[in-house]
Scaffold this motif. Structure first.
Motif, PDB file in Angstrom:
ATOM      1  N   ALA A 195     -32.473  44.836 -30.415  1.00 15.11           N
ATOM      2  CA  ALA A 195     -33.928  44.110 -30.063  1.00 15.11           C
ATOM      3  C   ALA A 195     -34.911  44.496 -31.237  1.00 15.11           C
ATOM      4  N   GLY A 196     -35.592  43.476 -31.584  1.00 20.39           N
ATOM      5  CA  GLY A 196     -36.710  43.716 -32.600  1.00 20.39           C
ATOM      6  C   GLY A 196     -36.167  43.700 -34.212  1.00 20.39           C
ATOM      7  N   VAL A 207     -35.146  33.217 -29.469  1.00 22.44           N
ATOM      8  CA  VAL A 207     -34.782  33.073 -27.937  1.00 22.44           C
ATOM      9  C   VAL A 207     -33.417  32.179 -28.181  1.00 22.44           C
ATOM     10  N   ARG A 208     -32.540  32.580 -27.325  1.00 23.22           N
ATOM     11  CA  ARG A 208     -31.067  31.830 -27.413  1.00 23.22           C
ATOM     12  C   ARG A 208     -31.016  31.778 -25.938  1.00 23.22           C
ATOM     13  N   ALA A 252     -33.949  36.853 -25.078  1.00 21.02           N
ATOM     14  CA  ALA A 252     -35.008  36.840 -25.901  1.00 21.02           C
ATOM     15  C   ALA A 252     -35.195  38.190 -26.530  1.00 21.02           C
ATOM     16  N   ASP A 253     -35.620  38.328 -27.716  1.00 21.26           N
ATOM     17  CA  ASP A 253     -35.993  39.847 -28.244  1.00 21.26           C
ATOM     18  C   ASP A 253     -37.048  39.668 -29.222  1.00 21.26           C
ATOM     19  N   GLY A 310     -36.621  43.494 -25.549  1.00 22.62           N
ATOM     20  CA  GLY A 310     -35.843  42.241 -25.268  1.00 22.62           C
ATOM     21  C   GLY A 310     -35.754  41.859 -23.415  1.00 22.62           C
ATOM     22  N   LEU A 311     -35.394  40.707 -23.304  1.00 28.37           N
ATOM     23  CA  LEU A 311     -35.157  40.250 -21.765  1.00 28.37           C
ATOM     24  C   LEU A 311     -33.750  39.335 -21.917  1.00 28.37           C
ATOM     25  N   SER A 312     -33.030  39.856 -20.714  1.00 30.82           N
ATOM     26  CA  SER A 312     -31.987  38.950 -20.618  1.00 30.82           C
ATOM     27  C   SER A 312     -31.614  38.414 -19.074  1.00 30.82           C
TER      28      SER A 312
END
Length: 334
Positions: free
Chosen positions: A42-43, A50-51, A72-73, A83-85
């Motif tokens: 992340a970062g 974004v994927r 997204a990270d 990040g977020l999943s």
């Protein structure tokens, strides 16, 4: 035919077991999205990355596993990323949805030698449900059984941790997923409670320098499920070609096998991807190489992506392993 049906039922049971141990990891991480594997990524990079990924396994078999995910990270400071999943997974009559919140911190061990260390943590919320509304008896009428009626769902909270070591153009990450045991259903005696699994991801980027627009990236991905010691390995290879605008396309292949059956691959297949003006597309197709090969056409995976809000970091620790990540920052390979 009866033997085949029995085989499918047993395999579905195994996959149902594995489904709660970890979300399916096929080749999504090779679509320039290492964050799929570990929160430590992340970062790393100069954009909000974004994927979106869609995966359909065992095409041709009814009720086969199907998965959609959004990742997204982005970097929130020179050395920190978040990040977020989000994911939705379907496997026969089981449903799994969840979200992961990830945090990573990146350190510079040696600036001159380009040596970096990253730590990551994810908090996971997972909901697992049995679709009892799909159950029917042999004559087509709904089954009336108090043991399988009702919501039949469970929610669990868990954590992942990991570290990532990078030296020049090589990388090595170790991740431990699902540190906490699962909240078990009291009416189920065979459901796994120990969800812990380990993942190792390592590789090297070759040909990455100021005189080359071509990169080669061999890598290995290893998974171990702690409860029963099942393990598998992916052997991967990618070829990447850049143009003067830093757009690129890549070709690759992946070979997956159980570690006690090296010469009996689970699947093998090609991959392709392209990045153009911060837009991204990748596709992979994994041929099934086992007893199910005669009943399905393999596994398809599509990744769509976009990179937003470009902003260079003042710290080399949030750059990637490719030389191109450094050439505009005054940081060059030796």
């Amino acid at each position: 035919m009866k033997k085949f049906i029995l085989y499918i039922l047993l395999l579905a049971g195994i996959l149902g077991y594995g489904q709660e141990l970890n979300l399916p990891v096929w080749t999504q991480y090779l679509a320039d999205n290492d964050f799929v594997i570990s929160p430590t990524y992340a970062g790393i990079g100069d954009n909000l990355r974004v994927r979106a990924n869609g995966l359909t396994q065992w095409v041709g078999i009814k009720g086969a596993p199907d998965n959609q995910a959004l990742y997204a990270d982005f970097r929130i400071s020179d050395r920190t990323g978040v990040g977020l999943s989000l994911y939705n997974d379907k496997n026969g009559n089981t449903r799994q949805k969840g979200v992961k919140f990830s945090f990573a911190h990146h350190l510079t061990l040696d600036y001159t030698e380009k040596m970096f260390l990253s730590f990551g943590l994810s908090y996971n919320i997972n909901s697992f449900r049995i679709a009892v509304e799909n159950f029917e008896s042999i004559d087509g009428t709904p089954i009336v059984d108090p043991s399988i009626t009702g919501d039949r769902s469970k929610s669990n909270h868990n954590f992942d941790v990991g570290f990532l070591y990078r030296f020049n153009n090589t990388y090595f990450s170790l991740n431990a997923n699902n540190l906490l045991k699962k909240n078990l259903d009291d009416f189920t005696g065979f459901e796994p409670g120990d969800l812990l699994n380990f993942q190792i991801y390592s590789g090297i980027v070759l040909g990455s320098n100021e005189n080359s627009d071509i990169e080669y990236e061999p890598s290995v991905f290893y998974q171990l499920y702690w409860s029963d010691k099942r393990s598998s390995t992916d052997v991967n290879f990618k070829f990447r070609k850049y143009n003067r605008d830093e757009d690129y396309f890549w070709l690759g292949a992946s070979y997956r096998f159980l570690n006690d059956q090296f010469f009996t691959p689970l699947n093998i297949g090609p991959m392709v991807g392209i990045s153009k003006s911060k837009l991204y597309f990748a596709y992979s197709y994994q041929f099934t190489i086992n007893e199910l090969a005669g009943f399905n056409s393999g596994t398809h995976s599509i990744t769509l992506g976009i990179d937003l809000f470009q902003g260079a970091s003042n710290c080399a620790c949030t750059k990637g392993t490719s030389w191109r990540k450094y050439k505009n920052t005054g940081y060059n390979n030796k």
